[in-house]
Write a protein that holds these residues in place. Structure first.
Motif, short mmCIF file in Angstrom:
data_model
loop_
_atom_site.label_atom_id
_atom_site.label_comp_id
_atom_site.label_asym_id
_atom_site.label_seq_id
_atom_site.Cartn_x
_atom_site.Cartn_y
_atom_site.Cartn_z
N GLY A 275 -11.92 2.77 6.00
CA GLY A 275 -11.25 3.68 5.06
C GLY A 275 -11.33 3.28 3.61
N GLY A 276 -12.05 2.20 3.30
CA GLY A 276 -12.16 1.75 1.91
C GLY A 276 -13.27 2.47 1.16
N ARG A 277 -13.25 2.32 -0.15
CA ARG A 277 -14.28 2.92 -1.00
C ARG A 277 -14.93 1.83 -1.85
NH1 ARG A 277 -10.98 8.04 -3.60
NH2 ARG A 277 -10.43 9.10 -1.63
N ILE A 299 -14.26 -12.04 8.67
CA ILE A 299 -14.42 -11.02 7.62
C ILE A 299 -13.70 -9.73 8.04
CG2 ILE A 299 -16.11 -9.55 6.42
CD1 ILE A 299 -18.05 -11.97 6.57
N LEU A 300 -13.81 -9.38 9.32
CA LEU A 300 -13.13 -8.18 9.83
C LEU A 300 -11.61 -8.33 9.71
CD1 LEU A 300 -13.19 -5.45 11.33
CD2 LEU A 300 -13.27 -6.72 13.48
N THR A 301 -11.09 -9.52 10.01
CA THR A 301 -9.65 -9.78 9.90
C THR A 301 -9.18 -9.60 8.46
OG1 THR A 301 -9.77 -11.38 11.72
CG2 THR A 301 -7.84 -11.51 10.29
N ALA A 302 -9.97 -10.13 7.50
CA ALA A 302 -9.62 -10.00 6.08
C ALA A 302 -9.63 -8.55 5.63
CB ALA A 302 -10.59 -10.83 5.24
N VAL A 303 -10.63 -7.79 6.07
CA VAL A 303 -10.76 -6.37 5.69
C VAL A 303 -9.57 -5.57 6.24
CG1 VAL A 303 -12.12 -4.26 6.04
CG2 VAL A 303 -13.27 -6.40 5.44
N LYS A 304 -9.21 -5.82 7.49
CA LYS A 304 -8.07 -5.11 8.10
C LYS A 304 -6.75 -5.47 7.40
CE LYS A 304 -9.74 -4.34 12.81
NZ LYS A 304 -9.56 -4.71 14.24
N HIS A 305 -6.64 -6.72 6.97
CA HIS A 305 -5.43 -7.17 6.29
C HIS A 305 -5.24 -6.46 4.95
CE1 HIS A 305 -2.83 -9.89 3.91
NE2 HIS A 305 -2.27 -10.18 5.08
N VAL A 306 -6.35 -6.25 4.24
CA VAL A 306 -6.28 -5.61 2.92
C VAL A 306 -6.12 -4.10 3.04
CG1 VAL A 306 -7.58 -5.14 0.80
CG2 VAL A 306 -7.59 -7.44 1.79
N LEU A 307 -6.93 -3.49 3.91
CA LEU A 307 -6.97 -2.02 3.98
C LEU A 307 -5.90 -1.47 4.93
CD1 LEU A 307 -10.82 -1.48 3.93
CD2 LEU A 307 -9.20 -0.88 2.14
N GLN A 313 -4.16 4.84 0.66
CA GLN A 313 -3.61 5.97 -0.11
C GLN A 313 -3.65 5.71 -1.62
OE1 GLN A 313 0.29 6.43 1.58
NE2 GLN A 313 -0.45 7.42 3.44
N GLN A 314 -3.66 4.42 -2.00
CA GLN A 314 -3.65 4.07 -3.42
C GLN A 314 -5.06 3.95 -4.03
OE1 GLN A 314 -1.55 0.35 -3.26
NE2 GLN A 314 0.49 1.30 -3.29
N LYS A 318 -6.11 3.16 -7.82
CA LYS A 318 -6.22 1.70 -7.92
C LYS A 318 -7.37 1.23 -7.02
CE LYS A 318 -3.52 -2.51 -7.26
NZ LYS A 318 -2.28 -3.09 -6.67
N PRO A 319 -8.59 1.17 -7.56
CA PRO A 319 -9.77 0.79 -6.74
C PRO A 319 -9.68 -0.65 -6.24
CG PRO A 319 -10.42 1.80 -8.83
CD PRO A 319 -8.97 1.50 -8.94
N LEU A 320 -10.44 -0.92 -5.20
CA LEU A 320 -10.46 -2.26 -4.60
C LEU A 320 -11.12 -3.27 -5.53
CD1 LEU A 320 -11.59 -1.46 -0.94
CD2 LEU A 320 -9.39 -2.44 -1.58
N THR A 321 -10.65 -4.51 -5.44
CA THR A 321 -11.27 -5.61 -6.19
C THR A 321 -11.57 -6.76 -5.22
OG1 THR A 321 -9.13 -6.62 -6.71
CG2 THR A 321 -10.03 -5.04 -8.31
N ALA A 322 -12.49 -7.60 -5.59
CA ALA A 322 -12.88 -8.72 -4.72
C ALA A 322 -11.74 -9.71 -4.52
CB ALA A 322 -14.10 -9.43 -5.32
N ALA A 323 -10.88 -9.85 -5.54
CA ALA A 323 -9.78 -10.82 -5.49
C ALA A 323 -8.82 -10.53 -4.33
CB ALA A 323 -9.03 -10.82 -6.81
#
Length: 365
Positions: A275-277, A299-307, A313-314, A318-323
């Protein structure tokens, strides 16, 4: 249903048409083949294939698996392989190489009866790699691509089921009979090294060595017309006896930690799928560099944690950042070089590893 009907017709044909011929030639065959008649004895001649299938399902031996395509196993081609070889450094295989090898050994031969009978017969594969490298996913992908039955003979799964020597004989008979009648079949053995472990831990109550004697015998008996593939997975293959593992598993596939190209692809694809952009503010190149040592599972765990749902919805304002991905990654222990060296040392001791080293020496000369 089609497989069941075909199996029933095949079973009925064997009982009706070949009985008299077998009786006449049985004495001659027994003299030549020795104990072959005893080994192939049908322990369940009066039971239908449906009842055997149902029993294996109820006992949790025949299990369901998530539908996964082999193409879902993400990994990029290693572009530095040739450069490293020119510098006399043998590169680790990439995740793309792993996907190709599993397709060639596990999917393509099993997909066609004709190919399986004429191509080099691969009876068993062991997939070894650190936690989170997708070993079980590859097993599910093989089954999904083939539409195969999956039998789970892991020590943890068969613990307490079919007890005793007679019970084990019956279990293996059911697995092989149903597996042969309803081909193709994949027999999965999790923690494959534990079957040939040198010393069993005192707190391990799963009896990991239960299949130690029988498993190599069964695999050896598999004929080209039997579309049954034994697939083992291992987190710590060096804990098992290397010689016994090589005798049991024809092909040993080592999954390395992903390289830069694979990590870049993993972040790109997994963020999009969840669901990320991808925005200009998201520096995927930096993410791929700082995530060296992390597996696809990490990497999958980190992506699920962030998204999360709220974060998705934001995204518009508020676009995604690497940080954002650094914090969840920092909480996970990566695969250190020492662990990777253990896998390399194990592989060098295997039959395939020794052959590879010999080829490298010959090419160098």
């Amino acid at each position: 249903l089609k497989n069941l009907k075909a199996a029933l017709q095949k079973d009925a044909g064997k009982k009706g048409g070949k009985g008299s011929a077998k009786k006449k030639g049985s004495k001659k065959k027994d003299k030549k083949g020795g104990k072959k008649g005893k080994k192939d004895k049908d322990l369940t001649p009066d039971r239908t294939i449906e009842s055997l299938y149902e029993e294996l399902v109820k006992e949790g031996i025949l299990v369901q698996y998530p539908k996964v395509k082999i193409s879902d196993y993400l990994g990029e081609y290693s572009y530095l392989g040739t450069t490293l070889r020119q510098a006399n450094i043998e590169p680790m295989p990439s995740l793309s190489d792993v996907r190709r090898v599993i397709t060639e050994y596990g999917v393509l031969p099993m997909g066609s009866q004709t190919v399986h009978e004429t191509a080099p017969h691969v009876k068993s594969i062991m997939i070894a790699g650190p936690h989170g490298t997708g070993k079980r996913m590859l097993v599910n992908a093989i089954c999904s691509e083939l539409g195969a039955n999956l039998m789970d003979l892991s020590a943890e799964n068969i613990c307490g089921k079919y007890p005793g020597k007679a019970g084990l004989t019956m279990l293996l008979h059911l697995v092989l009979k149903v597996g042969k009648l309803l081909q193709p079949t994949v027999v999965y053995i999790g923690n494959a090294d534990k079957t040939f472990i040198k010393k069993v831990a005192k707190n391990d109550m799963s009896d990991p060595k239960r299949l130690k004697k029988e498993l190599p015998k069964i695999i050896k008996k598999m004929a080209p017309e039997d579309r049954i593939l034994f697939v083992g997975t291992s987190l710590t293959p060096w804990e098992g006896d290397v010689k016994s593992l090589c005798q049991c598993y024809q092909k040993i596939v080592l999954i390395p930690r992903p390289d830069y190209a694979s990590r870049y692809l993993l972040f790109k694809e997994l963020i999009t799928r969840h669901g990320g952009r991808l925005a200009p503010t998201l520096d995927l190149s930096s993410l791929a560099k700082i995530s060296d040592g992390y597996t696809p599972g990490h990497i999958l765990t980190a992506v699920k944690h962030v998204l999360t749902e709220r974060r998705i919805q934001q995204l518009q304002r508020k676009p995604l950042t690497a940080a954002e991905f650094v914090t969840p990654l920092a909480r996970i222990d990566p695969i250190y070089k020492e662990e990777e060296e253990q896998f390399k040392a194990f592989y060098d001791k295997t039959t395939m590893g020794k052959k590879r080293q010999q080829l490298i020496k010959e090419d160098g000369e």
